[in-house]
Design a protein around this motif. Structure first.
Motif, PDB file in Angstrom:
ATOM      1  N   ASP A  45     -45.945  73.819 -51.791  1.00  0.00           N
ATOM      2  CA  ASP A  45     -45.374  73.135 -52.876  1.00  0.00           C
ATOM      3  C   ASP A  45     -46.227  71.845 -53.185  1.00  0.00           C
ATOM      4  OD1 ASP A  45     -43.479  75.099 -53.438  1.00  0.00           O
ATOM      5  OD2 ASP A  45     -42.330  74.156 -51.884  1.00  0.00           O
ATOM      6  N   PHE A  46     -47.386  71.693 -52.812  1.00  0.00           N
ATOM      7  CA  PHE A  46     -48.220  70.479 -53.037  1.00  0.00           C
ATOM      8  C   PHE A  46     -49.263  71.006 -54.205  1.00  0.00           C
ATOM      9  CE2 PHE A  46     -47.153  69.621 -48.583  1.00  0.00           C
ATOM     10  CZ  PHE A  46     -47.151  68.061 -48.605  1.00  0.00           C
ATOM     11  N   SER A  47     -49.559  69.775 -54.797  1.00  0.00           N
ATOM     12  CA  SER A  47     -50.487  69.899 -55.994  1.00  0.00           C
ATOM     13  C   SER A  47     -51.451  68.516 -55.998  1.00  0.00           C
ATOM     14  CB  SER A  47     -49.831  70.057 -57.244  1.00  0.00           C
ATOM     15  OG  SER A  47     -48.828  68.925 -57.547  1.00  0.00           O
ATOM     16  N   TYR A  48     -52.529  68.492 -56.501  1.00  0.00           N
ATOM     17  CA  TYR A  48     -53.376  67.319 -56.327  1.00  0.00           C
ATOM     18  C   TYR A  48     -53.833  66.907 -57.675  1.00  0.00           C
ATOM     19  CZ  TYR A  48     -56.406  63.416 -55.492  1.00  0.00           C
ATOM     20  OH  TYR A  48     -56.963  62.285 -55.482  1.00  0.00           O
ATOM     21  N   CYS A  49     -53.650  65.776 -58.505  1.00  0.00           N
ATOM     22  CA  CYS A  49     -54.055  65.686 -59.842  1.00  0.00           C
ATOM     23  C   CYS A  49     -55.203  64.760 -59.787  1.00  0.00           C
ATOM     24  CB  CYS A  49     -53.000  65.039 -60.679  1.00  0.00           C
ATOM     25  SG  CYS A  49     -53.464  64.578 -62.152  1.00  0.00           S
ATOM     26  N   VAL A  75     -63.003  65.897 -52.012  1.00  0.00           N
ATOM     27  CA  VAL A  75     -62.918  67.513 -51.501  1.00  0.00           C
ATOM     28  C   VAL A  75     -62.111  68.430 -52.698  1.00  0.00           C
ATOM     29  CG1 VAL A  75     -61.829  69.117 -49.885  1.00  0.00           C
ATOM     30  CG2 VAL A  75     -62.801  66.813 -49.096  1.00  0.00           C
ATOM     31  N   VAL A  76     -61.106  67.939 -53.322  1.00  0.00           N
ATOM     32  CA  VAL A  76     -60.619  68.635 -54.262  1.00  0.00           C
ATOM     33  C   VAL A  76     -61.639  68.749 -55.391  1.00  0.00           C
ATOM     34  CG1 VAL A  76     -58.835  68.594 -56.021  1.00  0.00           C
ATOM     35  CG2 VAL A  76     -58.143  68.195 -53.615  1.00  0.00           C
ATOM     36  N   SER A  77     -62.291  67.888 -55.784  1.00  0.00           N
ATOM     37  CA  SER A  77     -63.250  67.863 -56.894  1.00  0.00           C
ATOM     38  C   SER A  77     -64.533  68.795 -56.740  1.00  0.00           C
ATOM     39  CB  SER A  77     -63.884  66.386 -57.182  1.00  0.00           C
ATOM     40  OG  SER A  77     -64.997  66.084 -56.156  1.00  0.00           O
ATOM     41  N   LYS A  78     -64.643  69.295 -55.403  1.00  0.00           N
ATOM     42  CA  LYS A  78     -65.592  70.131 -55.175  1.00  0.00           C
ATOM     43  C   LYS A  78     -65.243  71.554 -55.274  1.00  0.00           C
ATOM     44  CE  LYS A  78     -68.927  67.282 -54.215  1.00  0.00           C
ATOM     45  NZ  LYS A  78     -70.343  67.086 -54.911  1.00  0.00           N
ATOM     46  N   TYR A 116     -51.042  71.378 -42.429  1.00  0.00           N
ATOM     47  CA  TYR A 116     -52.518  71.338 -41.564  1.00  0.00           C
ATOM     48  C   TYR A 116     -53.703  72.271 -42.332  1.00  0.00           C
ATOM     49  CZ  TYR A 116     -55.580  72.567 -37.843  1.00  0.00           C
ATOM     50  OH  TYR A 116     -56.707  72.727 -37.119  1.00  0.00           O
ATOM     51  N   GLY A 117     -53.292  73.247 -43.349  1.00  0.00           N
ATOM     52  CA  GLY A 117     -54.317  73.916 -43.893  1.00  0.00           C
ATOM     53  C   GLY A 117     -54.828  73.057 -45.052  1.00  0.00           C
ATOM     54  N   ILE A 118     -54.390  71.871 -45.620  1.00  0.00           N
ATOM     55  CA  ILE A 118     -54.938  71.445 -46.747  1.00  0.00           C
ATOM     56  C   ILE A 118     -56.506  71.026 -46.849  1.00  0.00           C
ATOM     57  CG2 ILE A 118     -54.425  69.010 -46.059  1.00  0.00           C
ATOM     58  CD1 ILE A 118     -53.488  68.636 -48.811  1.00  0.00           C
ATOM     59  N   LEU A 119     -57.006  70.698 -45.493  1.00  0.00           N
ATOM     60  CA  LEU A 119     -58.389  70.376 -45.389  1.00  0.00           C
ATOM     61  C   LEU A 119     -58.824  71.518 -44.157  1.00  0.00           C
ATOM     62  CD1 LEU A 119     -58.289  66.518 -45.407  1.00  0.00           C
ATOM     63  CD2 LEU A 119     -59.059  68.337 -47.370  1.00  0.00           C
ATOM     64  N   LYS A 120     -59.784  72.199 -44.626  1.00  0.00           N
ATOM     65  CA  LYS A 120     -60.384  73.277 -43.765  1.00  0.00           C
ATOM     66  C   LYS A 120     -61.692  72.769 -43.484  1.00  0.00           C
ATOM     67  CE  LYS A 120     -57.960  76.915 -46.144  1.00  0.00           C
ATOM     68  NZ  LYS A 120     -56.926  77.277 -45.102  1.00  0.00           N
ATOM     69  N   ILE A 129     -61.416  72.306 -49.184  1.00  0.00           N
ATOM     70  CA  ILE A 129     -59.937  72.559 -49.795  1.00  0.00           C
ATOM     71  C   ILE A 129     -59.720  74.001 -50.098  1.00  0.00           C
ATOM     72  CG2 ILE A 129     -59.843  71.547 -51.958  1.00  0.00           C
ATOM     73  CD1 ILE A 129     -57.061  70.165 -51.029  1.00  0.00           C
ATOM     74  N   TRP A 130     -58.363  74.506 -50.237  1.00  0.00           N
ATOM     75  CA  TRP A 130     -58.270  75.986 -50.662  1.00  0.00           C
ATOM     76  C   TRP A 130     -57.259  75.533 -51.737  1.00  0.00           C
ATOM     77  CZ3 TRP A 130     -53.842  79.016 -51.102  1.00  0.00           C
ATOM     78  CH2 TRP A 130     -54.166  80.321 -51.903  1.00  0.00           C
ATOM     79  N   GLU A 131     -57.455  75.940 -53.024  1.00  0.00           N
ATOM     80  CA  GLU A 131     -56.369  75.905 -53.969  1.00  0.00           C
ATOM     81  C   GLU A 131     -55.827  77.212 -54.431  1.00  0.00           C
ATOM     82  OE1 GLU A 131     -57.699  75.218 -58.280  1.00  0.00           O
ATOM     83  OE2 GLU A 131     -59.663  74.985 -57.433  1.00  0.00           O
ATOM     84  N   LYS A 132     -54.516  77.156 -54.599  1.00  0.00           N
ATOM     85  CA  LYS A 132     -54.083  78.348 -55.318  1.00  0.00           C
ATOM     86  C   LYS A 132     -54.330  78.937 -56.623  1.00  0.00           C
ATOM     87  CE  LYS A 132     -49.322  79.464 -54.194  1.00  0.00           C
ATOM     88  NZ  LYS A 132     -48.042  79.229 -53.912  1.00  0.00           N
ATOM     89  N   GLU A 133     -54.237  77.644 -57.430  1.00  0.00           N
ATOM     90  CA  GLU A 133     -54.529  77.882 -58.835  1.00  0.00           C
ATOM     91  C   GLU A 133     -54.743  76.679 -59.460  1.00  0.00           C
ATOM     92  OE1 GLU A 133     -50.920  78.653 -61.430  1.00  0.00           O
ATOM     93  OE2 GLU A 133     -50.613  79.504 -59.578  1.00  0.00           O
TER      94      GLU A 133
END
Length: 135
Positions: A45-49, A75-78, A116-120, A129-133
């Protein structure tokens, strides 16, 4: 108020419905142009804008330090690509001295505030980072 109205008019109806109260408040406070497509859904249930550079848990802001946020934003921008330790040093620490211990401690703090898994760790490559969508 007119600034917000002109920003909202740029959204499709489905994009507008997906905006959270926190995102709308942030847009009003900062007058930042914002598009829903800049929101990445993560696990648990996390999201990043990227537009507001904010981490959310169930639409509530998760407080991050300036450096924690810069690292997460990078990391998200990549979009799933590994970000090298050298790139983290240049972008987050602005090429100042940074030890691996300091980086690992910061990653632990981000994981403690999220999951834990937010940063791999990608061995010998850096972090991703792994995003769901993407919303």
């Amino acid at each position: 108020m007119s600034k917000l109205n002109s920003t909202i008019k740029n959204f499709t109806p489905s994009e507008y419905r997906s905006l959270t109260v926190a995102q709308i408040n942030d847009m009003m406070d900062k007058n930042i142009p914002f598009k829903v497509s800049n929101v990445y859904k993560l696990d648990h249930d996390f999201s990043y804008c990227l537009g507001t550079q904010t981490l959310y848990k169930n639409d509530k802001v998760v407080a991050l330090t300036k450096l924690e946020n810069k690292l997460l934003q990078l990391v998200v921008s990549k979009k799933g690509e590994a970000v090298s330790i050298e790139e983290i040093k240049i972008e987050v620490w602005e090429n100042k001295d940074m030890s691996i211990f300091t980086l690992k401690k910061m990653i632990k703090k981000i994981r403690d505030k999220s999951y834990y898994g937010i940063l791999k760790n990608k061995s010998n490559h850096g972090y991703s980072i792994w995003e769901k969508e993407r919303v």
